[in-house]
Design a protein around this motif. Structure first.
Motif, PDB file in Angstrom:
ATOM      1  N   HIS A  17     -44.609 107.586-179.198  1.00  0.00           N
ATOM      2  CA  HIS A  17     -44.907 108.580-178.166  1.00  0.00           C
ATOM      3  C   HIS A  17     -43.530 108.804-177.377  1.00  0.00           C
ATOM      4  O   HIS A  17     -42.356 108.113-177.632  1.00  0.00           O
ATOM      5  CB  HIS A  17     -45.734 108.204-177.135  1.00  0.00           C
ATOM      6  CG  HIS A  17     -45.265 106.604-176.355  1.00  0.00           C
ATOM      7  ND1 HIS A  17     -45.186 105.537-177.075  1.00  0.00           N
ATOM      8  CD2 HIS A  17     -44.477 106.376-175.226  1.00  0.00           C
ATOM      9  CE1 HIS A  17     -44.666 104.567-176.471  1.00  0.00           C
ATOM     10  NE2 HIS A  17     -44.146 104.978-175.197  1.00  0.00           N
ATOM     11  N   ASP A  21     -41.344 108.838-173.719  1.00  0.00           N
ATOM     12  CA  ASP A  21     -41.567 108.588-172.246  1.00  0.00           C
ATOM     13  C   ASP A  21     -41.174 109.764-171.490  1.00  0.00           C
ATOM     14  O   ASP A  21     -40.100 110.015-171.267  1.00  0.00           O
ATOM     15  CB  ASP A  21     -40.774 107.292-171.861  1.00  0.00           C
ATOM     16  CG  ASP A  21     -41.265 106.195-172.308  1.00  0.00           C
ATOM     17  OD1 ASP A  21     -42.232 106.129-173.262  1.00  0.00           O
ATOM     18  OD2 ASP A  21     -40.457 105.017-172.302  1.00  0.00           O
ATOM     19  N   HIS A  23     -41.269 106.454-180.090  1.00  0.00           N
ATOM     20  CA  HIS A  23     -41.238 105.002-180.169  1.00  0.00           C
ATOM     21  C   HIS A  23     -42.581 104.549-180.107  1.00  0.00           C
ATOM     22  O   HIS A  23     -43.436 105.131-179.476  1.00  0.00           O
ATOM     23  CB  HIS A  23     -40.108 104.516-179.528  1.00  0.00           C
ATOM     24  CG  HIS A  23     -40.520 104.810-177.784  1.00  0.00           C
ATOM     25  ND1 HIS A  23     -40.309 105.944-177.235  1.00  0.00           N
ATOM     26  CD2 HIS A  23     -41.051 103.993-176.998  1.00  0.00           C
ATOM     27  CE1 HIS A  23     -40.706 105.853-175.813  1.00  0.00           C
ATOM     28  NE2 HIS A  23     -41.204 104.629-175.720  1.00  0.00           N
ATOM     29  N   ARG A  42     -37.148 101.535-165.353  1.00  0.00           N
ATOM     30  CA  ARG A  42     -36.778 103.009-165.518  1.00  0.00           C
ATOM     31  C   ARG A  42     -36.397 103.501-164.168  1.00  0.00           C
ATOM     32  O   ARG A  42     -36.199 103.047-163.305  1.00  0.00           O
ATOM     33  CB  ARG A  42     -37.991 103.794-165.625  1.00  0.00           C
ATOM     34  CG  ARG A  42     -38.741 103.384-167.166  1.00  0.00           C
ATOM     35  CD  ARG A  42     -40.559 103.559-166.992  1.00  0.00           C
ATOM     36  NE  ARG A  42     -40.949 102.800-168.138  1.00  0.00           N
ATOM     37  CZ  ARG A  42     -41.607 103.456-169.025  1.00  0.00           C
ATOM     38  NH1 ARG A  42     -41.452 104.753-169.218  1.00  0.00           N
ATOM     39  NH2 ARG A  42     -42.011 102.902-170.194  1.00  0.00           N
TER      40      ARG A  42
HETATM   41 FE   LIG Z   1     -42.653 104.243-174.256  1.00  0.00          FE
END
Ligand SMILES: [Fe+2]
Ligand SMILES: O=C(O)CCC(=O)C(=O)O
Length: 113
Positions: free
Chosen positions: A21, A23, A81, A111
């Protein structure tokens, strides 16, 4: 400069996995600026996949061990990833003894929203 303001926490049991996927849940500005995603690995080793396409066959693989930190930002910010598998009983014994952590893998990704 990056000052993280959120962390996602994932726990993987021995059978845990996560499909390839990108992010994309952070703000448009954060993604546009290539603000890094910073995953920390704790516990069992993960077979981690990454690549430019959502294609397991073409993905590169690296083992992420307890204590490893990845940084994907800038040009790599939108890389695909995922976690192919967890290697059972691969966590450092000292970590298990000292921390009460159950067997499995803990992943923290810092993040900037
Ligand atoms: Fe991720
Ligand atoms: O467990 C990992 O190493 C990656 C976790 C991840 O990709 C995510 O939380 O978005």
């Amino acid at each position: 400069m990056m000052s993280p303001d959120i962390s996602i926490v994932n726990f993987y049991s021995e059978t845990g996995r996560l499909g390839l996927h990108q992010d994309r849940d952070e703000s448009g500005e954060s993604i546009r600026k290539g603000m890094p995603i910073v995953p920390f690995s704790i516990g069992d080793t993960a077979e981690f996949l990454y690549g430019e396409e959502r294609d397991v066959e073409k993905a590169e693989q690296v083992e992420l061990e307890s204590g490893d930190v990845l940084i994907f930002g800038g040009e790599s910010r939108m890389i695909f990833h995922g976690v192919k598998s967890i290697i059972p009983n691969s966590a450092p014994m000292s970590l298990l003894n000292d921390s009460n952590l159950r067997t499995g893998r803990l992943n923290l990704t810092l993040r900037h929203f």
